[in-house]
Design a protein around this motif. Structure first.
Motif, PDB file in Angstrom:
ATOM      1  N   ILE A 280      23.316   8.727  -3.989  1.00 22.14           N
ATOM      2  CA  ILE A 280      22.219   9.339  -4.968  1.00 22.14           C
ATOM      3  C   ILE A 280      21.137  10.069  -4.367  1.00 22.14           C
ATOM      4  O   ILE A 280      20.632   9.586  -3.148  1.00 22.14           O
ATOM      5  N   ARG A 281      20.775  11.226  -4.942  1.00 19.87           N
ATOM      6  CA  ARG A 281      19.542  11.908  -4.409  1.00 19.87           C
ATOM      7  C   ARG A 281      18.827  12.429  -5.574  1.00 19.87           C
ATOM      8  O   ARG A 281      19.486  12.627  -6.760  1.00 19.87           O
ATOM      9  N   SER A 363      11.367   3.855 -10.647  1.00 15.67           N
ATOM     10  CA  SER A 363      12.361   3.494  -9.884  1.00 15.67           C
ATOM     11  C   SER A 363      13.739   3.966 -11.020  1.00 15.67           C
ATOM     12  O   SER A 363      13.497   3.867 -12.178  1.00 15.67           O
ATOM     13  N   LEU A 364      14.703   4.127 -10.416  1.00 19.06           N
ATOM     14  CA  LEU A 364      15.928   4.686 -11.419  1.00 19.06           C
ATOM     15  C   LEU A 364      17.126   3.976 -11.002  1.00 19.06           C
ATOM     16  O   LEU A 364      17.580   3.702 -10.011  1.00 19.06           O
ATOM     17  N   THR A 383      13.886   4.949  -5.773  1.00 24.12           N
ATOM     18  CA  THR A 383      12.545   5.272  -6.140  1.00 24.12           C
ATOM     19  C   THR A 383      11.954   6.627  -5.736  1.00 24.12           C
ATOM     20  O   THR A 383      12.479   7.179  -5.236  1.00 24.12           O
ATOM     21  N   PHE A 384      11.292   7.093  -7.053  1.00 25.02           N
ATOM     22  CA  PHE A 384      10.670   8.312  -6.744  1.00 25.02           C
ATOM     23  C   PHE A 384       9.242   8.647  -7.200  1.00 25.02           C
ATOM     24  O   PHE A 384       8.925   7.666  -8.086  1.00 25.02           O
ATOM     25  N   GLU A 385       8.604   9.544  -6.806  1.00 24.19           N
ATOM     26  CA  GLU A 385       7.198   9.488  -7.345  1.00 24.19           C
ATOM     27  C   GLU A 385       6.816  10.992  -8.132  1.00 24.19           C
ATOM     28  O   GLU A 385       7.464  12.129  -7.574  1.00 24.19           O
ATOM     29  N   VAL A 386       6.213  10.769  -8.889  1.00 22.71           N
ATOM     30  CA  VAL A 386       5.922  12.063  -9.836  1.00 22.71           C
ATOM     31  C   VAL A 386       4.352  12.267  -9.521  1.00 22.71           C
ATOM     32  O   VAL A 386       3.563  11.138  -9.775  1.00 22.71           O
ATOM     33  N   TYR A 387       3.878  13.292  -8.995  1.00 20.22           N
ATOM     34  CA  TYR A 387       2.363  13.463  -8.875  1.00 20.22           C
ATOM     35  C   TYR A 387       1.758  14.593  -9.443  1.00 20.22           C
ATOM     36  O   TYR A 387       2.731  15.331  -9.995  1.00 20.22           O
ATOM     37  N   SER A 388       0.669  14.621  -9.823  1.00 16.67           N
ATOM     38  CA  SER A 388      -0.062  15.767 -10.469  1.00 16.67           C
ATOM     39  C   SER A 388      -1.104  16.255  -9.477  1.00 16.67           C
ATOM     40  O   SER A 388      -1.820  15.630  -8.781  1.00 16.67           O
ATOM     41  N   ASP A 389      -1.178  17.733  -9.672  1.00 17.65           N
ATOM     42  CA  ASP A 389      -2.289  18.489  -8.901  1.00 17.65           C
ATOM     43  C   ASP A 389      -3.455  18.458  -9.782  1.00 17.65           C
ATOM     44  O   ASP A 389      -4.647  18.517  -9.119  1.00 17.65           O
ATOM     45  N   GLU A 390      -3.576  18.279 -10.915  1.00 15.82           N
ATOM     46  CA  GLU A 390      -4.679  18.339 -11.818  1.00 15.82           C
ATOM     47  C   GLU A 390      -5.845  17.195 -11.406  1.00 15.82           C
ATOM     48  O   GLU A 390      -5.364  16.090 -10.846  1.00 15.82           O
ATOM     49  N   SER A 391      -6.889  17.505 -11.263  1.00 19.71           N
ATOM     50  CA  SER A 391      -7.942  16.782 -10.877  1.00 19.71           C
ATOM     51  C   SER A 391      -7.760  15.479 -11.882  1.00 19.71           C
ATOM     52  O   SER A 391      -7.568  15.857 -12.983  1.00 19.71           O
TER      53      SER A 391
END
Lengths: 424, 294
Positions: A280-281, A363-364, A383-391
């Motif tokens: 999986i990717r 996690s998936l 597992t994967f990470e969702v990030y946000s640019d917003e302060s």
């Protein structure tokens, strides 16, 4: 200046214990087995050495809260170990002007046979507290951990939550001038993590100097006044926490997502016999390892069909770090069942277009089923990470509620009554 | 910085006021030279940890055992009975006019203390690797606590000695006043060898297997179950080079009224101290690698 580090480097010896053995040694080692291998490690050649830290220099003023960030293996934990005198630097020197307390682990030295009360004293002493100091804070520690009723029960009978709470509580009441903390917050449930972060915020407010290693960017952003970004053992950036995080994210987002091999991952009995999900990717549109909130998520599955099978459907489930099932996606929702699959190797892609996940680590799990029979299931495959640019604003941690971000539109407040306590 | 010092009520010494002015907590971390000095100040600061680790070892040792602390007595007592039957009765080994059970038990309780202290301290660093890799404190505390915990068992085993002495009507003489000396020397010797072995054990786990075996052999080279008089005169000097010989003989002199062999005791004291100092330096030399290797 409370900490000054000048050009610290740390070299580690890695692997390569199996150097050439003389015949005699072979015969001895057959008898004594593994222990003697260590003798040889001494002679390992220089090319088996790695630099965990390389020329790291920085200084910290009293009262600063410094976040240390970087990818796994960047040297963050090694740096804390060197600062807490657990291991020596290979070269360079550090001046520390104040007592150092290090929390590299929660519950170091806890003994399962001892009671809560006994462990509080033991663990406190290990962390460097004086007996009188522990006695003074005893009630506070017990109250914070919420284990009042079980103080005289051996901790082996504690639930894991109680154990963690007690262990953190002792550590949280340590009050040195310099506090080094390594990811201790990555334990326990969400509510407990929140409590720990709150306690850390208090510590920071008391004017103590804190060095804090974490992957939790929200915590770093809200707690830290400064950030040090390590990359391959070197200081890649130091400055404000927000700027360090930006550097970190730009490094992270330049990393290609790896494929995870699932062929040997353990799975429920009987799974993977007819059809096995082999790899999986998970990546962003441009195949990066982290995904920006709102951007599409791409999935690539590799699977092997061992016996022909009919009516197949694939599914993925996203869960949060504390195992809350957030959302599921199924191939059958898109195009119904896949009618027939002949034996062979296959690959399959899936795009989740409207990614509404909140920033965080998920996690998936992935699975496949035929009309009635379940074919394969790999829980927590990746597992994967969702990030946000917003302060994320200054009200710390208030921003992590929920897993889903929905668009919401708000009006300006409209005054409906002039008198604040009127009506009713 | 002064400000942050003020909320520290955890200063390790009483002279906190003075400490604030001279800032004694400045620590310089740098690669140590090959032979590092023994930091006695650091050891003193962590004396409470020594107490707590000792207390933990004692407390945990007999948890979930049926007989509990009775094991401290059973070990030397059972050994004494076996040796009494085989050596005292069957082989007819003399015991310098002292009833064999009392004679042998005096040696065996000492040896049980010594061998347990040595074994436990030798394995202590490896057994506490979770502490070594996560917290800083002077590492010598760990083998030190293992020896100290052995003293508690020794105290229990000693009570049986008193019972045996009463049973066999062995009178207590003024010589008993020297008793603290051999107890101290046994502890120092066990600590010395224990420090050295524990440090070696971190790197070479062979020690774990070699140590019990070595201790066993050592026991037979010490007049524990036989009197010194059993050894031909011309070989006795060799026996006296064993530091445990003078110590065990001193226990017997203190408790059973045999003549005190000053030369043997002096050799033991000198060797125990020399071994301790040597081991402490060796320990410091190897200490810096513990966290990376263990």
């Amino acid at each position: 200046m409370i900490i000054q580090a000048r050009n610290i480097s740390k070299q580690y010896r890695i692997g390569a214990r199996q150097a050439a053995y003389s015949t005699l040694r072979e015969s001895i080692s057959g008898f004594v087995r593994a222990p003697l291998n260590r003798l040889r490690a001494n002679r390992a050649a220089a090319d088996n050495m790695i630099w965990a830290l390389r020329d790291v220099s920085f200084h910290v003023e009293a009262g600063e809260v410094v976040g240390i960030i970087g990818r796994n293996g960047a040297g963050k934990s090694t740096l804390l170990k060197v600062l807490s005198r657990i291991t020596e630097p290979t070269t360079g020197e550090i001046d520390l002007h104040g007592r150092v307390g290090s929390l590299l682990e929660v519950g170091t030295g806890f003994h399962p046979e001892l009671t809560g009360r006994e462990n509080i004293f033991l663990n406190g002493a290990i962390l460097g507290m004086k007996r009188t100091e522990i006695a003074e804070k005893f009630d506070e520690i017990v109250a914070f951990a919420e284990v009042e009723k079980f103080v005289d029960t051996p901790v082996k009978h504690y639930s894991s939550g109680m154990y963690m709470r007690l262990a953190f509580s002792v550590a949280a009441h340590l009050e040195p001038e310099i506090l080094l903390i390594d990811e201790v917050l990555a334990v326990g449930d969400a509510a407990f993590q929140k409590k720990c972060l709150g306690k850390m915020g208090d510590v920071a407010k008391q004017g103590r100097t804190v060095l804090f290693v974490s992957h939790n960017m929200t915590a770093i952003r809200s707690l830290c006044t400064r950030g040090i970004f390590l990359s391959s053992g070197q200081v890649s950036f130091q400055g404000t926490a927000a700027a360090a995080i930006d550097h970190y994210i730009s490094e992270l987002s330049s990393v290609q997502a790896d494929e995870v091999d699932l062929s040997r991952t353990s799975r429920p009995h009987g799974a993977g016999e007819t059809l096995q999900i082999a790899s999986i990717r998970i990546c962003s549109e441009d195949r990066r390892a982290v995904i920006r909130a709102g951007d599409p998520i791409d999935l690539e599955l590799g699977f092997n069909v061992k016996r022909g099978v009919d009516e197949v459907a694939f599914g993925v489930a996203v869960s949060s770090q504390d195992n809350v099932n957030v959302v599921e996606c199924r191939s059958s929702h898109h195009y119904g069942a896949i009618s027939t699959l002949e034996p062979g190797e296959y690959s399959l892609r899936c795009r989740i277009d409207r990614n509404v996940l909140s920033p965080g680590i998920y996690s998936l799990s992935v699975g496949a089923r035929s009309s009635r029979v379940f074919l394969d299931y790999v829980p927590g495959a990746i597992t994967f990470e969702v990030y946000s640019d917003e302060s994320l604003g200054s009200i710390w941690l208030e921003d992590v509620g929920g897993f889903i971000r929905l668009q919401s539109e708000w009006t300006e407040p409209v005054q409906v009554n002039k008198n604040g306590n009127a009506s009713n | 910085m002064k400000g942050s010092m003020e909320n520290s009520y955890s200063l390790p010494l009483q002279n906190a006021k003075e400490a604030q002015e001279t800032d004694p907590f400045t620590v310089r971390i740098r690669p140590s030279r090959k032979w590092a000095a023994i930091n006695l100040r650091d050891l003193w600061d962590y004396r409470e940890l020594l107490y707590f680790l000792t207390w933990r070892d004692v407390k945990v040792r007999y948890k979930q055992t049926l007989l509990g602390a009775a094991w401290a007595v059973l070990q030397p007592l059972a050994a004494m009975i076996v040796f009494w039957l085989f050596f005292g009765k069957l082989a007819g080994i003399g015991s310098d006019g002292i009833p064999y059970p009392v004679f042998a038990y005096a040696g065996l309780m000492v040896w049980t203390f010594f061998s347990n202290a040595l074994n436990n301290s030798g394995n202590s660093l490896v057994g506490n690797s979770n502490l070594i890799t996560k917290v800083y404190f002077p590492r010598m505390i760990i083998p030190g606590a293992a020896v100290a915990a052995g003293l508690v068992d020794f105290a229990i085993a000693f009570l049986i000695m008193l019972v045996l002495m009463a049973g066999y009507r062995v009178p207590v003489t003024a010589a008993v006043l020297i008793l603290p000396l051999p107890v101290l020397l046994t502890s120092l010797l066990a600590l010395g060898i224990g420090l050295w072995m524990s440090a070696l054990n971190v790197k070479y786990r062979d020690i774990r297997y070699a140590l019990p075996f070595g201790i066993q052999l050592w026991m037979f080279a010490t007049p524990i179950i036989y009197p010194m008089s059993l050894v031909p005169e011309k070989w006795r000097w060799l026996l006296k080079l064993n530091p445990m010989t003078g110590i065990v003989e001193a226990y017997r002199a203190a408790l059973l009224g045999s003549t005190l062999d000053y030369s043997a005791l002096a050799i033991s004291a000198a060797m125990s101290l020399a071994i301790l100092v040597f081991a402490a330096f060796e320990f410091r030399r190897m200490e810096k690698e513990f966290a990376d290797v263990v």
